[in-house]
Design a protein around this motif. Structure first.
Motif, PDB file in Angstrom:
ATOM      1  N   ALA A  10       0.824  -1.215   0.000  1.00 22.49           N
ATOM      2  CA  ALA A  10       0.000   0.000   0.000  1.00 22.49           C
ATOM      3  C   ALA A  10       0.859   1.266   0.000  1.00 22.49           C
ATOM      4  N   ASP A  11       1.818   1.301  -0.911  1.00 25.09           N
ATOM      5  CA  ASP A  11       2.702   2.470  -1.050  1.00 25.09           C
ATOM      6  C   ASP A  11       3.384   2.841   0.258  1.00 25.09           C
ATOM      7  N   GLY A  12       3.793   1.826   1.019  1.00 25.14           N
ATOM      8  CA  GLY A  12       4.517   2.047   2.255  1.00 25.14           C
ATOM      9  C   GLY A  12       3.637   2.225   3.474  1.00 25.14           C
ATOM     10  N   GLU A  13       2.330   2.225   3.271  1.00 29.02           N
ATOM     11  CA  GLU A  13       1.378   2.425   4.375  1.00 29.02           C
ATOM     12  C   GLU A  13       1.291   1.213   5.296  1.00 29.02           C
ATOM     13  N   GLY A  14       1.622   0.061   4.769  1.00 30.47           N
ATOM     14  CA  GLY A  14       1.524  -1.171   5.548  1.00 30.47           C
ATOM     15  C   GLY A  14       0.435  -2.059   4.998  1.00 30.47           C
ATOM     16  N   ILE A  15       0.446  -3.276   5.425  1.00 31.27           N
ATOM     17  CA  ILE A  15      -0.436  -4.301   4.873  1.00 31.27           C
ATOM     18  C   ILE A  15      -1.917  -3.982   5.065  1.00 31.27           C
ATOM     19  N   THR A  16      -2.269  -3.300   6.141  1.00 31.00           N
ATOM     20  CA  THR A  16      -3.685  -2.986   6.358  1.00 31.00           C
ATOM     21  C   THR A  16      -4.217  -2.047   5.283  1.00 31.00           C
ATOM     22  N   GLY A  17      -3.350  -1.211   4.736  1.00 29.71           N
ATOM     23  CA  GLY A  17      -3.767  -0.248   3.723  1.00 29.71           C
ATOM     24  C   GLY A  17      -4.308  -0.885   2.458  1.00 29.71           C
ATOM     25  N   MET A  18      -4.089  -2.162   2.295  1.00 31.41           N
ATOM     26  CA  MET A  18      -4.577  -2.853   1.107  1.00 31.41           C
ATOM     27  C   MET A  18      -6.075  -3.150   1.184  1.00 31.41           C
ATOM     28  N   TRP A  19      -6.633  -3.258   2.409  1.00 29.06           N
ATOM     29  CA  TRP A  19      -8.032  -3.645   2.555  1.00 29.06           C
ATOM     30  C   TRP A  19      -8.786  -2.849   3.617  1.00 29.06           C
ATOM     31  N   ARG A  20      -8.116  -2.060   4.383  1.00 28.49           N
ATOM     32  CA  ARG A  20      -8.701  -1.385   5.555  1.00 28.49           C
ATOM     33  C   ARG A  20      -9.762  -0.361   5.158  1.00 28.49           C
ATOM     34  N   GLU A  21     -10.857  -0.366   5.917  1.00 26.40           N
ATOM     35  CA  GLU A  21     -11.953   0.612   5.747  1.00 26.40           C
ATOM     36  C   GLU A  21     -12.136   1.437   7.024  1.00 26.40           C
ATOM     37  N   TRP A  22     -11.178   1.373   7.934  1.00 30.40           N
ATOM     38  CA  TRP A  22     -11.270   2.101   9.194  1.00 30.40           C
ATOM     39  C   TRP A  22     -10.112   3.033   9.321  1.00 30.40           C
TER      40      TRP A  22
END
Length: 128
Positions: free
Chosen positions: A116-128
Motif C-alpha cells: 500500500a505504497d509504504g502504508e503497511g499491509i492494512t492499507g490494502m483492505w482497511r476501511e477504518w
C-alpha cells in the motif's frame, strides 16, 4: 526463538485489554464507553489470535500470497467489526491496530513498507 515463538510473543503487544481498561474501566461504570466493553475487546483480540494461529499453521516458509490472504481475512474481519460497532476503531485504535499489524507482518517475514505504497499491509483492505 522459533517462528512460532516469535508469533506467540506478538500477543504481548495486543492493545485490546488496554482499550477496555481505559474506556470501559468497570462494567458497572455508567461513564464507560459501550463500544469498549470487554466482550468487544475480546472479539477484537480473537481476530488477531486467529491471524497469529493461521500464520503459525502456514509456517515461516509459506508463500507471500498465502500469508497475504491470511492478513486480508483479518483486516476484513476488523472492517466488519468497524461497521457493526460504530466508533470502535477510532483514531487511537486505528494507530494501535496498524502498529500491531506491522509488527505481525515483520514477524511473519514480510516488510510492511512493501504494501500500500509504504502504508503497511492494512492499507490494502482497511476501511477504518
Amino acid at each position: 526463538m522459533t517462528y512460532q515463538e516469535k508469533l506467540a510473543a506478538v500477543k504481548a503487544y495486543y492493545p485490546f485489554e488496554k482499550w477496555s481498561e481505559a474506556f470501559y474501566p468497570d462494567e458497572n461504570d455508567v461513564g464507560g464507553i459501550e463500544e469498549y466493553a470487554p466482550e468487544n475487546c475480546e472479539a477484537a483480540a480473537a481476530i488477531m489470535n486467529d491471524l497469529v494461529a493461521a500464520l503459525t499453521a502456514a509456517g515461516e516458509k509459506a508463500a507471500e500470497g498465502e500469508k497475504l490472504a491470511l492478513f486480508e481475512k483479518a483486516v476484513e474481519n476488523y472492517n466488519v467489526m468497524h461497521d457493526e460497532i460504530k466508533g470502535f476503531i477510532d483514531h487511537r485504535q486505528h494507530d494501535d491496530l496498524c502498529d500491531l499489524f506491522n509488527r505481525v507482518t515483520r514477524t511473519a517475514g514480510l516488510n510492511p513498507v512493501d504494501y500500500a505504497d509504504g502504508e503497511g499491509i492494512t492499507g490494502m483492505w482497511r476501511e477504518w
